[in-house]
Design a protein around this motif. Structure first.
Motif, PDB file in Angstrom:
ATOM      1  N   THR A  72      32.486  40.849  50.998  1.00  0.00           N
ATOM      2  CA  THR A  72      32.941  41.930  50.593  1.00  0.00           C
ATOM      3  C   THR A  72      31.055  42.971  50.458  1.00  0.00           C
ATOM      4  O   THR A  72      30.224  42.084  50.478  1.00  0.00           O
ATOM      5  N   LYS A  84      30.433  53.250  47.667  1.00  0.00           N
ATOM      6  CA  LYS A  84      31.539  52.634  48.545  1.00  0.00           C
ATOM      7  C   LYS A  84      31.213  51.029  48.871  1.00  0.00           C
ATOM      8  O   LYS A  84      30.407  49.884  48.733  1.00  0.00           O
ATOM      9  N   THR A 139      33.729  47.944  51.033  1.00  0.00           N
ATOM     10  CA  THR A 139      34.641  47.351  51.823  1.00  0.00           C
ATOM     11  C   THR A 139      35.008  45.453  51.762  1.00  0.00           C
ATOM     12  O   THR A 139      33.851  44.305  51.150  1.00  0.00           O
ATOM     13  N   ALA A 161      37.081  42.981  53.196  1.00  0.00           N
ATOM     14  CA  ALA A 161      37.228  41.904  54.290  1.00  0.00           C
ATOM     15  C   ALA A 161      37.782  41.082  53.689  1.00  0.00           C
ATOM     16  O   ALA A 161      37.409  39.545  53.767  1.00  0.00           O
ATOM     17  N   ARG A 199      38.117  51.122  41.527  1.00  0.00           N
ATOM     18  CA  ARG A 199      38.445  51.811  42.549  1.00  0.00           C
ATOM     19  C   ARG A 199      38.265  53.389  41.005  1.00  0.00           C
ATOM     20  O   ARG A 199      37.935  54.214  41.424  1.00  0.00           O
ATOM     21  N   GLU A 253      34.400  54.272  46.432  1.00  0.00           N
ATOM     22  CA  GLU A 253      35.639  54.447  47.704  1.00  0.00           C
ATOM     23  C   GLU A 253      35.742  52.953  48.218  1.00  0.00           C
ATOM     24  O   GLU A 253      34.648  52.468  47.822  1.00  0.00           O
ATOM     25  N   LEU A 254      37.354  52.335  48.382  1.00  0.00           N
ATOM     26  CA  LEU A 254      37.684  50.923  48.325  1.00  0.00           C
ATOM     27  C   LEU A 254      38.115  51.213  49.906  1.00  0.00           C
ATOM     28  O   LEU A 254      38.429  51.891  50.093  1.00  0.00           O
ATOM     29  N   LYS A 255      37.852  50.591  50.536  1.00  0.00           N
ATOM     30  CA  LYS A 255      38.528  49.865  52.057  1.00  0.00           C
ATOM     31  C   LYS A 255      38.370  48.318  52.267  1.00  0.00           C
ATOM     32  O   LYS A 255      37.668  47.269  52.003  1.00  0.00           O
ATOM     33  N   ILE A 256      39.796  48.681  52.433  1.00  0.00           N
ATOM     34  CA  ILE A 256      39.987  47.555  52.171  1.00  0.00           C
ATOM     35  C   ILE A 256      40.793  46.817  53.739  1.00  0.00           C
ATOM     36  O   ILE A 256      41.535  47.685  54.700  1.00  0.00           O
ATOM     37  N   GLU A 257      40.122  45.850  54.446  1.00  0.00           N
ATOM     38  CA  GLU A 257      40.699  45.678  55.893  1.00  0.00           C
ATOM     39  C   GLU A 257      40.930  44.401  55.571  1.00  0.00           C
ATOM     40  O   GLU A 257      40.694  42.998  54.944  1.00  0.00           O
TER      41      GLU A 257
END
Length: 142
Positions: free
Chosen positions: A78, A92, A94, A96, A128, A132-136
């Motif tokens: 994270t 922001k 991320t 992963a 949320r 801003e969430l970025k999922i990998e």
């Protein structure tokens, strides 16, 4: 009836606190020496990220068990960006999900991640609201 959590946080001197948890396990909270603390506990904002990863990780682990998926190793990385202005917050993030194994079922593992992210993880939903969430999802074959 709504569920509530009651947390008691006690000052231990300096910049250190001990916070209870409904599980009965205490969490030590402190800041780094350069911020006036002793570095003897979790930083509050970083603890939020641990809560996020832990919440989603529990969902995924439950779904892996339910789907009888073979995974040798599972970890969540994270990484969050902290704003420059006070009050500083994560804008922001991320998340992963890393899966390692010799016979990974990528579709089902991705489904488990998606269900956690979109449906089950309440901490994800809270994040949320302000980030801003970025999922990998990353698969490592053995």
């Amino acid at each position: 009836m709504a569920t509530t959590n009651h947390i008691t946080t006690i000052w231990k001197g300096g910049m250190a606190f001990e916070s209870t948890n409904p599980s009965g396990h205490p969490v030590n909270i402190d800041v780094a020496p350069e911020d006036g603390g002793a570095g003897s506990g979790f930083r509050p904002k970083a603890l939020m990220l641990s809560g996020l990863a832990g919440c989603s990780g529990l969902d995924v682990a439950m779904l892996m068990k339910k789907m009888k998926l073979e995974v040798d190793d599972f970890r969540i990385e994270t990484i969050a960006n902290l704003t420059d202005e006070h009050p500083k917050y994560y804008d922001k993030v991320t998340i992963a999900y890393h899966f390692t194994g010799g016979a990974l079922n990528k579709e089902k593992l991705q489904r488990a991640v998606d269900l956690s992210v979109e449906k089950y993880c309440g901490v994800m939903e809270m994040f949320r609201r302000f980030a801003e969430l970025k999922i990998e999802t990353v698969f490592h074959q053995k």
